[in-house]
Scaffold this active site. Structure first.
Site, short mmCIF file in Angstrom:
data_model
loop_
_atom_site.label_atom_id
_atom_site.label_comp_id
_atom_site.label_asym_id
_atom_site.label_seq_id
_atom_site.Cartn_x
_atom_site.Cartn_y
_atom_site.Cartn_z
N GLU A 39 45.86 2.95 -0.69
CA GLU A 39 45.59 4.36 -0.21
C GLU A 39 44.00 4.39 -0.57
O GLU A 39 43.76 4.14 -1.74
CB GLU A 39 46.46 5.24 -1.03
CG GLU A 39 46.92 6.50 -0.19
CD GLU A 39 47.28 7.62 -0.90
OE1 GLU A 39 48.22 7.32 -1.95
OE2 GLU A 39 46.92 8.82 -0.59
N ARG A 268 55.14 -4.58 -11.58
CA ARG A 268 53.55 -4.25 -11.78
C ARG A 268 53.09 -4.88 -12.80
O ARG A 268 53.63 -5.29 -13.81
CB ARG A 268 53.72 -2.66 -12.25
CG ARG A 268 53.93 -1.85 -11.16
CD ARG A 268 53.90 -0.50 -11.90
NE ARG A 268 52.43 0.17 -11.61
CZ ARG A 268 52.13 0.87 -10.57
NH1 ARG A 268 52.94 0.90 -9.42
NH2 ARG A 268 50.76 1.19 -10.27
N LYS A 278 45.76 5.30 -11.37
CA LYS A 278 44.62 5.79 -10.54
C LYS A 278 44.19 7.33 -10.98
O LYS A 278 43.20 7.49 -11.36
CB LYS A 278 44.89 5.87 -9.09
CG LYS A 278 44.28 4.71 -8.36
CD LYS A 278 44.23 5.17 -6.84
CE LYS A 278 45.39 4.36 -6.14
NZ LYS A 278 45.51 4.66 -4.79
P1 ATP Z 1 49.05 5.77 -6.46
O1 ATP Z 1 49.58 6.11 -7.68
O2 ATP Z 1 48.05 6.59 -6.07
O3 ATP Z 1 50.14 5.44 -5.37
P2 ATP Z 1 48.74 3.11 -6.56
O4 ATP Z 1 48.25 2.18 -7.89
O5 ATP Z 1 50.09 2.74 -6.31
O6 ATP Z 1 48.38 4.30 -6.67
P3 ATP Z 1 48.06 2.21 -3.94
O7 ATP Z 1 46.84 2.41 -3.34
O8 ATP Z 1 49.32 2.78 -3.09
O9 ATP Z 1 47.76 2.62 -5.22
O10 ATP Z 1 48.34 0.59 -4.25
C1 ATP Z 1 48.46 -0.42 -3.34
C2 ATP Z 1 49.37 -1.44 -3.46
O11 ATP Z 1 48.98 -2.06 -4.83
C3 ATP Z 1 50.44 -1.05 -3.39
O12 ATP Z 1 51.49 -2.09 -2.85
C4 ATP Z 1 51.06 -1.03 -5.09
O13 ATP Z 1 52.44 -1.52 -5.10
C5 ATP Z 1 50.10 -2.19 -5.58
N1 ATP Z 1 49.94 -1.82 -6.86
C6 ATP Z 1 49.32 -0.78 -7.66
N2 ATP Z 1 49.27 -0.93 -8.86
C7 ATP Z 1 49.94 -2.02 -9.37
C8 ATP Z 1 50.05 -2.74 -10.42
N3 ATP Z 1 49.78 -2.43 -11.80
N4 ATP Z 1 50.73 -4.12 -10.48
C9 ATP Z 1 50.74 -4.53 -9.32
N5 ATP Z 1 50.69 -4.11 -8.03
C10 ATP Z 1 50.16 -2.65 -8.05
#
Ligand code: ATP
Ligand code: MG
Length: 564
Positions: A39, A268, A278
């Site tokens: 996002e 994750r 974030k």
């Molecule tokens: P939000 O909490 O704002 O949704 P987010 O960290 O999930 O934050 P996104 O921009 O939606 O942010 O993430 C993009 C992609 O990165 C998604 O597919 C998410 O699953 C992956 N992602 C985010 N954080 C992690 C993490 N700690 N480990 C592995 N993948 C991650």
């Protein structure tokens, strides 16, 4: 890992097993397509790196495509700046430009809208005039079924009129939403008539004022996957309970099975001593705890870049930890060990003194400069050597001198002889102090016979000190970093800011560098002998950030774990 016929290393994990099975069964006619769906409402962090390596890695291993797809469905928090920074960070991490131009969920707003109308016509979506709070209280809980909305039984015709009016801007924000009509007593809360569209009278950074209704993540995501031809939609474990909804939408839209993406969840990435949320990272920036998203203490990719982490070391780390189904937290020292071992091979050695103490060699011919041969990288002789000026006016580290040393201190002290790196043996004869009794200058003599770093009579010294020649040195500054949070596992369920390490940054403002640092490029990393790896700042002249120290803390952790 296995070796395939071509001798390349083939990664093995449950996702690759699924992909191999799909290839064997021709599920997608031999196609592999993934996407990375951030996002554009923040900057990428190390957690995202895992997902980027997985999605782009799979596509490249299987000769498929991976789209960078911005999930730009919320105009309130998203911006072009975030999107640009995300692209830049991904290209930095991958080490090359994106093979395809990025795509945007907003590219599909027309198609998504059309599909939503189809659901309405099928009697599978309805306009609900209740407030968000009401809808939320009616959802029930894990133990209680939800309650049907009084608007649930509107006819498809009425819903179509209302939905078109929603789209035409007839209603104010919050006045109504479009919901899927699934079941309010479904075991899975995500299936209890989830919201597909909400009204936002807000300009979007790509579609401007074309839309006043915006799709939710759940509605946009799987359908965007289907539109793009994604085969494997990989996301983190918390989306596990969204999978039935993902499948339900594609089923209602009758996407053919061989074109129907499916979702698989993986764990994750988490690290000790930091947070990868974030929201919290934004708070650190907004409350000026750090100096920006790219502060070298931040676990953001831009922070790691500024700190001098080679992207290849982050990729190697991600390969090493692999992909699993259970969440776990990795020691940040493990990542640092990847950074260190890579830099050990690649970084040139230089000399710098971050906390200088003047040292005068009293028997050195006055004003004479000698150029000493200094090897650039003992790990890589092809990097050659350079000439470093040496004279009777030097700086050494304050920490390398003690007037009254304890037993195990082998460095310089009165009457003691040590070796200077690339230079002679010197002996300290006298200490000049300020009014407070602090040493300000050491008077030493050198032994001209020890030019090769050895004494002809075979006498030994116990320490070799780095130094910088005073009249030719470059002045500047250096910053060393420590953990941002004191606890190994910062507790994000309470006020995690209580756990901040207030000594996470130390600035040294009168650093003396050997002259050759002037030839370094912005962002280049070198090893300052005995001090660690440092990265040249790209904005401020002669400022260096410590990337990582020299000590292998990961080895210590393993030792500790092994003996526990
Ligand atoms: P939000 O909490 O704002 O949704 P987010 O960290 O999930 O934050 P996104 O921009 O939606 O942010 O993430 C993009 C992609 O990165 C998604 O597919 C998410 O699953 C992956 N992602 C985010 N954080 C992690 C993490 N700690 N480990 C592995 N993948 C991650
Ligand atoms: Mg997310």
């Amino acid at each position: 890992m296995n070796n395939n016929d071509t001798g390349e290393t083939q990664k093995q994990d449950f996702i690759r097993t699924l992909v191999n099975d799909d290839l064997a069964s021709q599920r997608f006619s031999g196609k592999v397509q993934t996407r990375f769906p951030p996002e554009p409402n923040g900057h990428l962090h190390l957690g995202h790196a895992k997902s980027i390596c997985l999605n782009f890695g799979l596509a490249s291993e299987y000769g498929g495509v991976c789209n960078l797809r911005f999930d730009d469905t919320n105009p309130t928090t998203e911006s072009e700046e975030f999107a640009d920074s995300i692209r830049k960070d991904i290209e930095w991490l991958l080490g090359h430009e994106l093979p395809e131009e990025p795509v945007f969920a907003s590219n599909y707003f027309d198609q998504l809208y059309e599909w939503a109308e189809r659901l309405v016509e099928l009697g599978k979506a309805y306009v609900d005039d209740q407030t968000a709070e009401m809808i939320s209280t009616q959802r029930g809980s894990f133990t209680e079924p939800g309650v049907n909305s009084p608007f649930r039984e509107r006819s498809p015709e009425e819903n179509l009129v209302l939905f078109r009016e929603m789209r035409a801007g007839k209603f104010s924000e919050g006045q109504c939403v479009l919901r899927a009509k699934i079941s309010m007593d479904h075991d899975n809360m995500n299936m209890r008539d989830p919201v597909l569209y909400r009204i936002r009278h807000e300009s979007h950074f790509r579609t401007a004022n074309d839309w006043v209704i915006y799709p939710t993540y759940d509605w946009a995501h799987g359908q965007s996957d289907a539109i793009e031809g994604v085969t494997h939609s990989l996301c983190t474990l918390e989306f596990d309970s969204h999978r039935p909804l993902y499948d339900w939408f594609l089923e209602q839209l009758e996407i053919p099975h061989d074109k129907r993406p499916y979702q698989t969840e993986f764990a994750r990435l988490n690290f000790t001593h930091t947070v990868l949320s974030k929201r919290l990272l934004r708070q650190l920036v907004e409350e000026s705890v750090v100096q920006g998203w790219d502060d070298p203490r931040m676990p953001t990719l831009s922070g790691q870049r500024k700190r001098g982490y080679p992207p290849s070391a982050i990729r190697a780390f991600c390969d090493h930890i692999g992909i699993a189904k259970t969440n776990s937290t990795h020691e940040v020292e493990l990542l640092e060990s990847f950074v260190r071992s890579e830099l050990n091979q690649t970084a040139d050695r230089k000399m710098a003194v971050i906390n200088p103490l003047k040292l005068t060699i009293t028997n050195w011919p006055k004003g004479e400069i000698e150029y000493r041969d200094a090897i650039n990288n003992p790990e890589d002789p092809s990097q050659g050597s350079r000439k470093v000026p040496f004279s009777g006016d030097l700086y050494i580290e304050h920490e390398d001198f003690m007037e009254d040393p304890p037993k195990k201190f082998f460095r310089l002290s009165p009457g003691r002889e040590v070796r200077l790196r690339f230079g002679y043996f010197i002996t300290c004869n006298e200490v000049i102090k300020d009014d407070d009794g602090n040493p300000v200058e050491l008077l030493c003599t050198y032994d001209p016979e020890t030019s090769g770093g050895k004494a002809p009579d075979g006498r030994k010294v116990k320490a070799t000190l780095h130094w910088v020649e005073a009249s030719n040195c470059v002045e500047g500054s250096a910053i060393t970093y420590a953990r941002l949070f004191r606890s190994e596992h910062p507790d994000t369920s309470s006020d995690v800011f209580q756990d901040l390490n207030h000594a996470s940054l130390t600035k040294f403002s009168s650093v003396k560098f050997e002259p050759s640092i002037q030839d370094l490029l912005d962002g280049e990393v070198v090893q300052f002998e005995r001090l660690g790896y440092f990265c040249k700042d790209d904005t401020e002249a002669n400022l260096f950030h410590r990337t990582v120290g020299l000590r292998d803390e990961w080895a210590n952790i393993q030792k500790r774990k092994g003996t526990n």
